[in-house]
Structure formats: C-alpha cells, structure tokens
Design a protein around this motif. Structure first.
Motif, PDB file in Angstrom:
ATOM      1  N   GLY B  76       0.825  -1.210   0.000  1.00 20.34           N
ATOM      2  CA  GLY B  76       0.000   0.000   0.000  1.00 20.34           C
ATOM      3  C   GLY B  76       0.858   1.259   0.000  1.00 20.34           C
ATOM      4  N   LYS B  77       0.164   2.395  -0.053  1.00 23.61           N
ATOM      5  CA  LYS B  77       0.862   3.684  -0.080  1.00 23.61           C
ATOM      6  C   LYS B  77       1.530   3.965   1.264  1.00 23.61           C
ATOM      7  N   PHE B  78       0.890   3.532   2.341  1.00 26.48           N
ATOM      8  CA  PHE B  78       1.430   3.761   3.678  1.00 26.48           C
ATOM      9  C   PHE B  78       1.840   2.415   4.292  1.00 26.48           C
ATOM     10  N   TRP B  79       3.079   2.311   4.640  1.00 33.23           N
ATOM     11  CA  TRP B  79       3.567   1.092   5.302  1.00 33.23           C
ATOM     12  C   TRP B  79       3.557   1.366   6.791  1.00 33.23           C
ATOM     13  N   LEU B  80       2.727   0.655   7.515  1.00 37.58           N
ATOM     14  CA  LEU B  80       2.651   0.847   8.962  1.00 37.58           C
ATOM     15  C   LEU B  80       3.373  -0.307   9.651  1.00 37.58           C
ATOM     16  N   HIS B  81       4.498   0.007  10.261  1.00 34.30           N
ATOM     17  CA  HIS B  81       5.283  -0.998  10.970  1.00 34.30           C
ATOM     18  C   HIS B  81       5.074  -0.802  12.461  1.00 34.30           C
ATOM     19  N   VAL B  82       4.295  -1.692  13.052  1.00 34.60           N
ATOM     20  CA  VAL B  82       3.908  -1.536  14.452  1.00 34.60           C
ATOM     21  C   VAL B  82       4.837  -2.386  15.310  1.00 34.60           C
ATOM     22  N   CYS B  83       5.468  -1.762  16.298  1.00 36.19           N
ATOM     23  CA  CYS B  83       6.358  -2.515  17.169  1.00 36.19           C
ATOM     24  C   CYS B  83       5.551  -3.292  18.190  1.00 36.19           C
ATOM     25  N   THR B  84       5.775  -4.610  18.233  1.00 38.95           N
ATOM     26  CA  THR B  84       5.127  -5.451  19.248  1.00 38.95           C
ATOM     27  C   THR B  84       6.183  -6.204  20.059  1.00 38.95           C
ATOM     28  N   ASP B  85       7.392  -5.667  20.082  1.00 34.79           N
ATOM     29  CA  ASP B  85       8.466  -6.307  20.836  1.00 34.79           C
ATOM     30  C   ASP B  85       8.207  -6.101  22.343  1.00 34.79           C
ATOM     31  N   LEU B  86       8.988  -6.796  23.166  1.00 35.78           N
ATOM     32  CA  LEU B  86       8.665  -6.891  24.598  1.00 35.78           C
ATOM     33  C   LEU B  86       8.357  -5.556  25.286  1.00 35.78           C
ATOM     34  N   PRO B  87       9.252  -4.551  25.255  1.00 35.97           N
ATOM     35  CA  PRO B  87       8.930  -3.321  26.002  1.00 35.97           C
ATOM     36  C   PRO B  87       7.620  -2.673  25.539  1.00 35.97           C
ATOM     37  N   CYS B  88       7.380  -2.639  24.242  1.00 35.24           N
ATOM     38  CA  CYS B  88       6.122  -2.069  23.759  1.00 35.24           C
ATOM     39  C   CYS B  88       4.945  -2.943  24.181  1.00 35.24           C
ATOM     40  N   ALA B  89       5.134  -4.270  24.126  1.00 32.53           N
ATOM     41  CA  ALA B  89       4.052  -5.185  24.502  1.00 32.53           C
ATOM     42  C   ALA B  89       3.681  -5.014  25.977  1.00 32.53           C
ATOM     43  N   LEU B  90       4.664  -4.694  26.814  1.00 28.51           N
ATOM     44  CA  LEU B  90       4.368  -4.456  28.235  1.00 28.51           C
ATOM     45  C   LEU B  90       3.466  -3.237  28.401  1.00 28.51           C
ATOM     46  N   LYS B  91       3.445  -2.376  27.395  1.00 30.77           N
ATOM     47  CA  LYS B  91       2.605  -1.173  27.436  1.00 30.77           C
ATOM     48  C   LYS B  91       1.416  -1.281  26.474  1.00 30.77           C
ATOM     49  N   GLY B  92       0.999  -2.508  26.191  1.00 31.60           N
ATOM     50  CA  GLY B  92      -0.259  -2.696  25.458  1.00 31.60           C
ATOM     51  C   GLY B  92      -0.147  -2.747  23.948  1.00 31.60           C
ATOM     52  N   ALA B  93       1.060  -2.936  23.404  1.00 33.43           N
ATOM     53  CA  ALA B  93       1.214  -2.896  21.945  1.00 33.43           C
ATOM     54  C   ALA B  93       0.526  -4.059  21.233  1.00 33.43           C
ATOM     55  N   ASP B  94       0.466  -5.231  21.881  1.00 37.16           N
ATOM     56  CA  ASP B  94      -0.197  -6.374  21.217  1.00 37.16           C
ATOM     57  C   ASP B  94      -1.681  -6.085  21.022  1.00 37.16           C
TER      58      ASP B  94
END
Ligand SMILES: Cc1cc2nc3c(=O)[nH]c(=O)nc-3n(C[C@H](O)[C@H](O)[C@H](O)COP(=O)(O)O)c2cc1C
Ligand code: SF4
Ligand code: FES
Lengths: 422, 166
Positions: B76-94
């Motif tokens: 797509g025109k916008f590539w959204l790369h969402v971090c779901t690695d451990l520190p982000c996951a501890l803050k609700g990234a999943d």
C-alpha cells in the motif's frame, strides 16, 4: 551533569554555532595538537569501555590498530537494534556534533582515511540530519582535507542498514557496508587487524555512545572521566528504562548508581502503585533476567557489580516488569525476536531458535509437558558457545535464565511439577 | 520510469558511488532508490541496480531478500510498521496492534481493501519509552492510542485522496 545527553541542558546544541560555543571541538583541537599515540594513551587512561554491549576498553581497542598500515577505517555502530535500547537515537538527534567530534578524534588517533556511520535503516531521518551536519562541518574545515590546518585528512559518510538486528554485530556490519549479506565473519582476523576490517583494512568499530564520551575525555582529561563511576566502570552511562515504570526514558547517570535509585528516584517506581516490580532484563533481550529483589535493587549498575548478581549491564536497556507479567510469555517474546533475527549462517542458532520458539508457544498454549521445559533448557544450553557469533548465546539466555530463576512461571503452564529449576 | 537516466536520481546515485571504496558497497542505498521509484524492489529495479554496479541480478536479489526493509512485493501507499516487541508489549502494543488490524480489516502483513495501508508487526524500533508506536513509511509516530490512531488514519486517507501536486 550530562556529558552525553547535553541536549537536555543546552538548548539547540544540535546547531553547530551553539555546539561550538559550548566547548565544541575543544577536544578535537587538543587531540590534533598531540600525537596519535598520546591520544590513545589518554583514552586508555580514562578507563572508558565500549557502550555497545561488551564493555571492551576503548583505548586498548584503538591501540590494536597497526600504525604502519597505510589505510585504516572507523566504523561507527549506530545500528541500535537491541530490544529496549533507545539511547544512541537521542544522542544523534539531540547532540549529533559531539558524536561526530568523538569519531574524528578516534579517526585521528588511528590515522583513519574515512569514517562510516552505520545507522539502522529506520533511522532514515537521523541519517539525513547527520549528512547535513557533515556538510556544515566540511564548510568550516572540520571534515575533509587538512582538518583545521593539521595536515590530517578524513572523510565521514553515513550508511543506512535495512532492517537486520545482526548488522549490529561488528563483522556483519562490515559485510553489510561492503554490499554483502549482513552475516558475521569467521574470526580471526578481527576487525582491528589487516584482513579483518572494512575492505580488509584495519578498522575500529565503536558504538555511538562510546565515541560521544571521547570529546569530554580529551577536553577535561582522563582523570576527570575516571573520577566518575566505579573502579572498573568509569564515566556516566545512559540507562534506557522501559516497561512498567512511571517515567520510562533515558537517564544518564554515573556507573556507580544503584538500580534502586534509577528505578525509583528517576523512573518513578512501579507504573501501578499496587503492582510491585517482579523482574528486570538489564541488557535488553540478550542478557540474563534477574528478579527485582532488594539485593538486586541495591546493586550498582557497573560492569563488575552486575557480574556479581549473575547478569550483565551490556547496553543498559533496562526492561522492567511488574508482578502481573508471566516469565514464560517473556521468554516467548524474546525468543521470537532471536528466531526472527538469526541470520541463518550456523545450524545451532538457526534451528535452535526456530525449535525453541515452537516449543515455548506450545507450553504457553497449555499443551506442553514438564519434559518440554527441561528439553528447551537443554537445547538452549547446547547452543551456548557453539555458534559463530554471540547471537546464539544471547538467544539461549532468556530460556535458561527465565526457567532457572522463575520456575513457577513455567510450572503453571505444564501438567505436574516443572522439571527444571535451580 | 526507470532509475537509470532518470534525472531525479542521478545526483544521489553519484553521491553513493563516490562514498565507498567499491561499487558493490552502494547496493543498499541503490536498492532504496529502486524501491522509491517503483514502490517495491521489483525485477526491473533489481536489474538496473545490478547494471549500475556491475553485479549479477541474482546477487542483488539476494541482498534485497536478506533485509526486511526492502519489499519484494507491491504494498500500500502507507507502510505501517507496528512494534510489538517486549517493552512495547508491556505497554499494550499487542492489543493496540490487534485493534489496528481489525480497524483496517487486515491480517499481519496484509494490505487494506482500499490499497492504502500495509501493516506489519516489527521488532524494537528504539522508541520503547513512547509505546505503543509505529513507523509510517519509516517515520516515527509515537505515544499512540486508538483515538490518535483513528485521527491519523483519517489524515492519511485524506492525503491520499489529494491530487498529486507539482
Ligand atoms: C548480535 C549482536 C548485535 C549487536 N548489536 C549492536 C548494536 O546494535 N549496537 C552496538 O553498538 N553494538 C552492537 N553489538 C556489539 C558490536 O559487535 C561491537 O562489539 C560494538 O559495536 C563495539 O563497540 P564498543 O566497543 O564501542 O561497544 C552487537 C553484537 C552482537 C553479537
Ligand atoms: S549465531 Fe546466529 S546470528 Fe550469529 S552467525 Fe550464527 S546463525 Fe547467524
Ligand atoms: S520495543 Fe517497541 S520500540 Fe522498543
């Protein structure tokens, strides 16, 4: 006092005239007035150790470069991809000239022909910003031919990676810079030796934070630096705090600071007052996890003190977890990282990470057995020391240490009693 | 268009060729240029990069395949790369990522029906103190929540609907 994160104290220090007004390039000028060997001696005497993870003494590394070789390089490691690390980014965004000054001093000390700054691809904007800084410096005679009239010539270039954690490993980084697959090289020869560095020439590879310390050392003297921190861990370190604290972020503190001071006084304590701390990964995904006991909290965040509690300070990416966090899930998250990032060159790492990931998922799903827990601990132990680069050891750590230090977290997922534990 | 002979890229290509001791070293920056021109690293782009650097296209292709930031398929025109690695996951990234996929009606790695957004989960992006976060076309978007994200998606949709100026 900030030595590195000076962007916090001095407004617009990312502008060249402001940087110059605040002691900018005093360290470089002092260095150019000395012989290269004298510069190396001063950095050695400061006790500075590498901030990229391994803590190798920086001046000693520089002294390995054979002076008689006509062509030498400096490669700046700005790959910053260890889980939980975000310090080099703040240095480069807020205080870029100090990194460049430190790199130039290193280059002069080993008489390098050029400096390559290897940035992770996601630091696209930072790369553009550094390119602009370099052009401004060239216009003022700090970069290029006959730097500040010293007769010494040196170029600086940036290079963007493209999404591969392994390119932070120094020999993989050099392959990537040369346009080959970013996979580690067999050593020896080491990068500092002829045949082992960039384009087979002797090369110093240093982390961004390491080099950003150097202008201070050359300006204020080795003793001023050595006076900060502990006996074997001189200077300040940037601690990247993430996870369950009230104020996550970068904190630049003397290496004699305790985890308690960092996590309570600076980072504000547990995110939720009713959920005490449980565990911490002090060096991102790659170092041993530790329970956040009083003994650990009262430990100083130095190389030697962290060894005493059976972990490492490494790049100081401190991931904090409260009592709600299941360590089996942590092991799974970290294992997925290494499974994804294994470059595939050696079998124990490639197959080990793949297999560990699958079995932990099974355990997390409630389909595992106590034997599975024992088996992954065995597999992880067998990976250690059998791989071409340290990633294989890193990948074994989360498994071995979560199982050893938090056996109950695994036991709750498998029928019967967990087979492993201390 | 092409990258060879395209005036838009000549200066940058020359800059990269001059930077290194060998031509081959310029393969990564040139692959970025090919990706910019074609929207992904397509066979034409690989062929051109190989031609500029005197390499075999299969060599260039293997480099492109090794790194995650080169796309070997159109996106797509916008590539959204969402971090779901451990520190982000501890803050609700999943949970945040699950919600975003739902909002766009896509699976991990998929592209939204309107062809605008391709989403992917990624490992740590050096922004763990500002979770949940993502990169949109390799630019940081931090301290996210669902409201902020809805506004951003609306903004990007609007941007995409604008006729290209210049
Ligand atoms: C798998 C792996 C990943 C690494 N990633 C990084 C990194 O992102 N940044 C870094 O500075 N060093 C990283 N290192 C360490 C480098 O290999 C090297 O030791 C370091 O850049 C040396 O610089 P220093 O002495 O200044 O620390 C990594 C090492 C390994 C084994
Ligand atoms: S240990 Fe893993 S990452 Fe390192 S060279 Fe071997 S396969 Fe690659
Ligand atoms: S874990 Fe998401 S940015 Fe570091």
């Amino acid at each position: 006092m900030h030595i590195l994160l000076r962007g916090r104290d001095i407004k617009n220090i990312d502008q060249l005239d402001v940087y110059e007004k605040h002691d900018g390039f005093v360290g470089l000028k002092a260095s150019l007035a000395m012989t290269p060997a004298e510069v190396i001696d001063q950095v050695k005497a400061s006790g500075l150790r590498g901030r990229g993870g391994a803590g190798f003494p920086t001046g000693v590394k520089w002294s390995f470069i054979p002076q008689h070789e006509p062509v030498k390089f400096v490669a700046v490691n700005a790959d910053e991809s260890e889980t939980g690390t975000f310090k080099d980014r703040e240095i480069m965004e807020a205080n870029p000239y100090q990194l460049i000054e430190g790199s130039l001093i290193c280059a002069y000390a080993i008489q390098a022909k050029a400096i390559y700054i290897y940035l992770r691809g996601e630091f696209w904007d930072i790369g553009d910003q550094l390119d602009e800084c370099i052009e401004r410096l060239r216009a003022k005679g700090y970069v290029g031919e006959n730097i500040l009239g010293s007769g010494y010539d040196c170029e600086i270039y940036t290079h963007l990676g493209a999404g591969a954690y392994i390119c932070g490993e120094e020999s993989a980084m050099l392959n990537s810079l040369e346009g080959y697959l970013g996979q580690p090289r067999v050593r020896p020869p080491f990068p500092a030796q002829k045949g082992g560095g960039l384009y087979k020439e002797a090369t110093v590879v240093n982390n961004v934070e390491t080099l950003t310390n150097v202008p201070f050392i050359m300006r204020e003297g080795a003793d001023a630096f050595k006076a900060i921190g502990t006996e074997q861990s001189a200077g300040n370190k940037i601690y990247c705090v993430s996870g369950h604290v009230k104020r996550p972020g970068n904190y630049e503190l003397p290496m004699s600071t305790t985890f308690r001071e960092l996590l309570y006084d600076h980072a504000g304590g547990p995110l939720h007052d009713d959920r005490p701390f449980k565990a911490m990964l002090p060096s991102g995904g790659s170092g041993p996890i530790v329970p956040l006991t009083d003994e650990v909290l009262d430990t100083r965040m130095s190389y030697e003190d962290c060894a005493d509690i059976d972990t490492i300070i490494g790049s100081a990416s401190i991931i904090v977890m409260d009592e709600t966090v299941d360590m089996t899930w942590v092991a799974s998250k970290v294992t997925k990282f290494f499974e994804h990032e294994s470059c595939g060159k050696c079998t124990p790492c490639r197959e080990g990470t793949y297999w560990l990931d699958k079995v932990i998922d099974r355990i997390l799903d409630g389909r595992g057995t106590p034997e599975d827990v024992k088996r992954i601990a065995d597999v992880a132990e067998n990976m250690q020391g059998t791989t071409l680069c340290a990633l294989g050891d890193f990948a074994a750590n989360p498994i071995i240490h979560t199982i050893r230090r938090f056996p109950d977290d695994f036991a709750q997922h498998v029928q019967g009693e967990a087979a492993a534990g201390d | 268009m092409a990258i060879i002979g395209n005036p838009k890229y000549q200066e940058r290509i020359q800059h990269h060729l001059a930077k290194y001791e060998t031509k081959r070293s310029a393969v990564m920056p040139l692959l970025y240029i090919a990706q910019e021109e074609y929207g992904w690293v397509n066979p034409e782009g690989i062929g051109e990069v190989a031609q500029i650097l005197d390499l075999d296209p299969t060599q260039v292709k293997s480099i492109a395949g090794f790194y995650t930031m080169y796309s070997e398929k159109p996106k797509g025109k916008f590539w959204l790369h969402v971090c779901t690695d451990l520190p982000c996951a501890l803050k609700g990234a999943d949970d945040f990522y699950a919600w975003l996929k739902d909002e766009l009606g896509v699976d991990d790695g998929g592209t939204s029906a309107d062809g605008l957004f391709t989403v992917e989960h990624v490992m740590c992006l050096a922004a763990c103190d500002k979770a949940p976060m993502l990169q949109c076309n390799f630019r940081y978007v931090e301290d996210l929540d669902q409201d902020k994200m809805r506004d951003l998606l609306a903004k990007w949709r609007e941007e995409a609907a604008q006729p290209v100026s210049g």
